[in-house]
Write an enzyme that holds these catalytic residues in place. Structure first.
Site, short mmCIF file in Angstrom:
data_model
loop_
_atom_site.label_atom_id
_atom_site.label_comp_id
_atom_site.label_asym_id
_atom_site.label_seq_id
_atom_site.Cartn_x
_atom_site.Cartn_y
_atom_site.Cartn_z
N CYS A 1 0.86 -1.18 0.00
CA CYS A 1 0.00 0.00 0.00
C CYS A 1 0.90 1.23 0.00
O CYS A 1 1.74 1.40 0.90
CB CYS A 1 -0.85 -0.03 1.26
SG CYS A 1 -1.78 1.47 1.54
N CYS B 1 -1.18 3.94 -6.36
CA CYS B 1 -2.01 3.27 -5.35
C CYS B 1 -2.24 1.87 -5.91
O CYS B 1 -2.58 1.73 -7.10
CB CYS B 1 -3.34 4.00 -5.19
SG CYS B 1 -4.61 3.04 -4.32
N1 DGL Z 1 -4.07 0.56 -1.97
C1 DGL Z 1 -3.61 1.59 -1.14
C2 DGL Z 1 -2.46 2.38 -1.75
O1 DGL Z 1 -1.67 1.80 -2.44
C3 DGL Z 1 -4.55 2.41 -0.32
C4 DGL Z 1 -5.89 2.74 -0.83
C5 DGL Z 1 -6.73 3.36 0.26
O2 DGL Z 1 -7.15 2.61 1.13
O3 DGL Z 1 -6.91 4.59 0.25
O4 DGL Z 1 -2.31 3.55 -1.50
#
Ligand code: DGL
Length: 213
Positions: free
Chosen positions: A70, A175
């Site tokens: 993430c 993301c």
């Molecule tokens: N998938 C995550 C990222 O790479 C976070 C998405 C979220 O929960 O806002 O930032």
């Protein structure tokens, strides 16, 4: 080796698959924390509390390496996690700004959550990598990770965010959730190269596993 991987839901599965491709015989534990999605719209303190609980769980299950699949949790929490858990090895996921810049193309867009875009780490990534004459635009995509996680209103949110944007040579998917809808994003930028950080993370994990074998 036991490798723990987590994200605010299904975005991190893209990273997990890339790691498994390189290392099919390790033991994996994945936490997709959709209950707390979106991470990108939480304060640092809220996010740190959530992430520490996940790290504790993965640690209890025997994880030696923890992959933060993430960008938001990485850019906002990884330094503090390394201080709090010196016995664990953390591998983070960051917007692939360096990869984008290294293409030599000049017109770059970084799409990421508001949490990532407004992080100090994002500013350093730009400062460290931007070359003279290169334009790097940042787009905070409020609501997009959540829409992808729930599988609802994705096109409406996308259209509101990027429907009227100009053209770019390279678009960084900053993301992990966005990699799941790469084809839909590509339609808005038909001539752009879309880049994410999953292979870089997978290669880093491979090196660490080999070193600790
Ligand atoms: N998938 C995550 C990222 O790479 C976070 C998405 C979220 O929960 O806002 O930032």
């Amino acid at each position: 080796m036991k490798i723990g991987v987590f994200d605010s839901g299904k975005g991190g599965t893209v990273i997990l698959e890339a790691i498994k491709n390189n290392l099919p015989h390790e033991q994996y534990m994945y936490i997709g924390d959709s209950e707390n999605c979106p991470y990108g719209e939480k304060t640092d303190e809220e996010l740190m509390k959530i992430v520490c609980e996940i790290v504790e769980r993965l640690k209890d299950w025997g994880a030696k390496i923890i992959v933060i699949a993430c960008n938001t949790a990485t850019t906002r929490c990884i330094d503090r996690l390394r201080e709090l858990y010196p016995d664990l090895v953390f591998v983070g996921t960051e917007p692939a700004v360096k990869l984008a810049v290294d293409t030599g193309l000049n017109n770059v867009l970084v799409m990421a959550t508001p949490g990532t875009i407004h992080s100090e780490r994002m500013m350093s990534l730009i400062k460290e990598n931007q070359k003279p004459g290169q334009k790097i635009d940042l787009l905070a995509c409020a609501g997009l990770a959540d829409a992808i996680e729930r599988g609802e209103n994705i096109d409406v949110v996308l259209d509101g965010l990027i429907g009227k944007m100009g053209t770019y040579d390279v678009v960084v998917l900053g993301c992990t959730h966005y990699s799941l809808i790469k084809e839909r994003i590509q339609k808005y930028f038909p001539n752009a190269k879309l880049i994410d950080g999953s292979e870089g993370v997978a290669n880093r994990v491979s090196k660490l596993v080999l070193k600790n074998a």
